[in-house]
Motif scaffolding. Sequence first.
Motif, PDB file in Angstrom:
ATOM      1  N   LEU A 135       0.852  -1.184   0.000  1.00 34.03           N
ATOM      2  CA  LEU A 135       0.000   0.000   0.000  1.00 34.03           C
ATOM      3  C   LEU A 135       0.889   1.235   0.000  1.00 34.03           C
ATOM      4  N   ASP A 136       0.537   2.215  -0.815  1.00 36.27           N
ATOM      5  CA  ASP A 136       1.376   3.394  -1.008  1.00 36.27           C
ATOM      6  C   ASP A 136       0.459   4.603  -1.167  1.00 36.27           C
ATOM      7  N   PHE A 137       0.516   5.524  -0.228  1.00 39.42           N
ATOM      8  CA  PHE A 137      -0.381   6.673  -0.252  1.00 39.42           C
ATOM      9  C   PHE A 137       0.368   7.996  -0.394  1.00 39.42           C
ATOM     10  N   GLY A 138       1.631   7.930  -0.791  1.00 38.71           N
ATOM     11  CA  GLY A 138       2.416   9.143  -1.000  1.00 38.71           C
ATOM     12  C   GLY A 138       2.701   9.865   0.294  1.00 38.71           C
ATOM     13  N   ARG A 139       3.433  10.964   0.178  1.00 38.16           N
ATOM     14  CA  ARG A 139       3.795  11.684   1.400  1.00 38.16           C
ATOM     15  C   ARG A 139       2.658  12.497   1.971  1.00 38.16           C
ATOM     16  N   ASP A 140       1.728  12.930   1.123  1.00 38.53           N
ATOM     17  CA  ASP A 140       0.666  13.812   1.615  1.00 38.53           C
ATOM     18  C   ASP A 140      -0.692  13.131   1.671  1.00 38.53           C
ATOM     19  N   GLY A 141      -0.706  11.806   1.655  1.00 39.79           N
ATOM     20  CA  GLY A 141      -1.975  11.097   1.663  1.00 39.79           C
ATOM     21  C   GLY A 141      -2.106  10.186   2.864  1.00 39.79           C
ATOM     22  N   ARG A 142      -3.287   9.663   3.009  1.00 33.13           N
ATOM     23  CA  ARG A 142      -3.563   8.689   4.060  1.00 33.13           C
ATOM     24  C   ARG A 142      -4.456   7.606   3.475  1.00 33.13           C
ATOM     25  N   ALA A 143      -4.531   6.479   4.151  1.00 28.95           N
ATOM     26  CA  ALA A 143      -5.385   5.383   3.704  1.00 28.95           C
ATOM     27  C   ALA A 143      -6.840   5.706   3.996  1.00 28.95           C
ATOM     28  N   GLY A 144      -7.685   5.410   3.050  1.00 32.69           N
ATOM     29  CA  GLY A 144      -9.124   5.532   3.244  1.00 32.69           C
ATOM     30  C   GLY A 144      -9.787   4.251   2.785  1.00 32.69           C
ATOM     31  N   ILE A 145     -10.885   3.894   3.410  1.00 34.57           N
ATOM     32  CA  ILE A 145     -11.672   2.731   3.000  1.00 34.57           C
ATOM     33  C   ILE A 145     -13.023   3.242   2.531  1.00 34.57           C
ATOM     34  N   SER A 146     -13.360   2.895   1.294  1.00 31.30           N
ATOM     35  CA  SER A 146     -14.640   3.287   0.699  1.00 31.30           C
ATOM     36  C   SER A 146     -15.344   2.027   0.211  1.00 31.30           C
ATOM     37  N   LEU A 147     -16.637   2.121  -0.004  1.00 31.39           N
ATOM     38  CA  LEU A 147     -17.397   1.049  -0.625  1.00 31.39           C
ATOM     39  C   LEU A 147     -17.815   1.513  -2.011  1.00 31.39           C
ATOM     40  N   ASP A 203     -12.643   1.379 -23.582  1.00 33.85           N
ATOM     41  CA  ASP A 203     -12.363   2.635 -24.274  1.00 33.85           C
ATOM     42  C   ASP A 203     -11.796   3.706 -23.344  1.00 33.85           C
ATOM     43  N   LEU A 204     -11.537   3.334 -22.091  1.00 35.12           N
ATOM     44  CA  LEU A 204     -11.032   4.296 -21.112  1.00 35.12           C
ATOM     45  C   LEU A 204     -10.043   3.603 -20.183  1.00 35.12           C
ATOM     46  N   LEU A 205      -8.881   4.215 -20.004  1.00 35.80           N
ATOM     47  CA  LEU A 205      -7.912   3.773 -18.999  1.00 35.80           C
ATOM     48  C   LEU A 205      -7.733   4.900 -17.994  1.00 35.80           C
ATOM     49  N   GLU A 206      -7.414   4.525 -16.769  1.00 33.43           N
ATOM     50  CA  GLU A 206      -7.137   5.534 -15.750  1.00 33.43           C
ATOM     51  C   GLU A 206      -5.915   5.134 -14.945  1.00 33.43           C
ATOM     52  N   CYS A 207      -5.376   6.124 -14.240  1.00 33.66           N
ATOM     53  CA  CYS A 207      -4.157   5.944 -13.470  1.00 33.66           C
ATOM     54  C   CYS A 207      -4.259   6.794 -12.210  1.00 33.66           C
ATOM     55  N   HIS A 208      -3.689   6.304 -11.121  1.00 30.73           N
ATOM     56  CA  HIS A 208      -3.660   7.042  -9.858  1.00 30.73           C
ATOM     57  C   HIS A 208      -2.196   7.290  -9.508  1.00 30.73           C
ATOM     58  N   PRO A 209      -1.651   8.469  -9.889  1.00 33.24           N
ATOM     59  CA  PRO A 209      -0.217   8.723  -9.729  1.00 33.24           C
ATOM     60  C   PRO A 209       0.222   8.971  -8.291  1.00 33.24           C
ATOM     61  N   GLU A 210      -0.708   9.234  -7.394  1.00 41.86           N
ATOM     62  CA  GLU A 210      -0.352   9.576  -6.015  1.00 41.86           C
ATOM     63  C   GLU A 210      -0.524   8.433  -5.028  1.00 41.86           C
ATOM     64  N   GLY A 211      -1.077   7.295  -5.459  1.00 38.26           N
ATOM     65  CA  GLY A 211      -1.263   6.224  -4.487  1.00 38.26           C
ATOM     66  C   GLY A 211      -1.789   4.935  -5.084  1.00 38.26           C
ATOM     67  N   SER A 212      -1.594   3.862  -4.346  1.00 33.29           N
ATOM     68  CA  SER A 212      -2.088   2.541  -4.731  1.00 33.29           C
ATOM     69  C   SER A 212      -3.606   2.487  -4.535  1.00 33.29           C
ATOM     70  N   ILE A 225      -6.407   9.041   0.230  1.00 34.94           N
ATOM     71  CA  ILE A 225      -7.216  10.228   0.495  1.00 34.94           C
ATOM     72  C   ILE A 225      -6.227  11.363   0.710  1.00 34.94           C
ATOM     73  N   GLY A 226      -6.387  12.458  -0.029  1.00 36.05           N
ATOM     74  CA  GLY A 226      -5.456  13.573   0.105  1.00 36.05           C
ATOM     75  C   GLY A 226      -5.968  14.807  -0.609  1.00 36.05           C
ATOM     76  N   GLU A 227      -5.239  15.887  -0.455  1.00 34.40           N
ATOM     77  CA  GLU A 227      -5.636  17.169  -1.035  1.00 34.40           C
ATOM     78  C   GLU A 227      -5.365  17.262  -2.535  1.00 34.40           C
ATOM     79  N   THR A 228      -4.345  16.582  -3.032  1.00 32.69           N
ATOM     80  CA  THR A 228      -3.981  16.703  -4.437  1.00 32.69           C
ATOM     81  C   THR A 228      -4.740  15.684  -5.286  1.00 32.69           C
ATOM     82  N   ALA A 229      -4.906  16.017  -6.565  1.00 31.94           N
ATOM     83  CA  ALA A 229      -5.620  15.131  -7.496  1.00 31.94           C
ATOM     84  C   ALA A 229      -4.874  13.816  -7.652  1.00 31.94           C
ATOM     85  N   ASN A 230      -5.628  12.738  -7.746  1.00 28.82           N
ATOM     86  CA  ASN A 230      -5.026  11.412  -7.855  1.00 28.82           C
ATOM     87  C   ASN A 230      -5.692  10.601  -8.961  1.00 28.82           C
TER      88      ASN A 230
END
Length: 162
Positions: free
Chosen positions: A48-60, A73-82, A142-147
Amino acid sequence: MSETRDIVCQPLTAQAFAPFGDVLEVSGEPDKLINAGLCGRYHDLAKLDFGRDGRAGISLFDAQPRSLPYMLDLLECHPEGSQAFLPMTQHPFLVIVSQSALSRPQAFLTAPGQGINLHRGTWHGVLTPLHAPGLFAVIDRIGETANLQEHRLDLPWRIVAG
């Protein structure tokens, strides 16, 4: 008629999925027994990797089921965290990953009880359950910057059963 390209699903294995993330499953003997020997603990299965400015969150997540063949037809990526997906049912789901937004994707079909953890920066398809309900526990940053980065494909891929 638009041109399509086919990708055949393969079974999800830890070895085949390793470049993209971790397979979360109970396999072999537990690392240790807890709760007076009544519970096996399979320990630390994901990076698990949430970057320096993030924290773990659990969502459903409650995703609408799709079917094969599936048009990607769509790919996505989360550059700030796993991002980890733990199905809350025993139904298989489709996992699509790619080395980059422009690379040929790979498609995996999970076995019942398998979850995944996508490493930070892994390009992937959207959550794709194949049966209702499409209910998942998701552990991500979960963090302030876009992911989130999204890339629409000019030419779709058709994902077919293996």
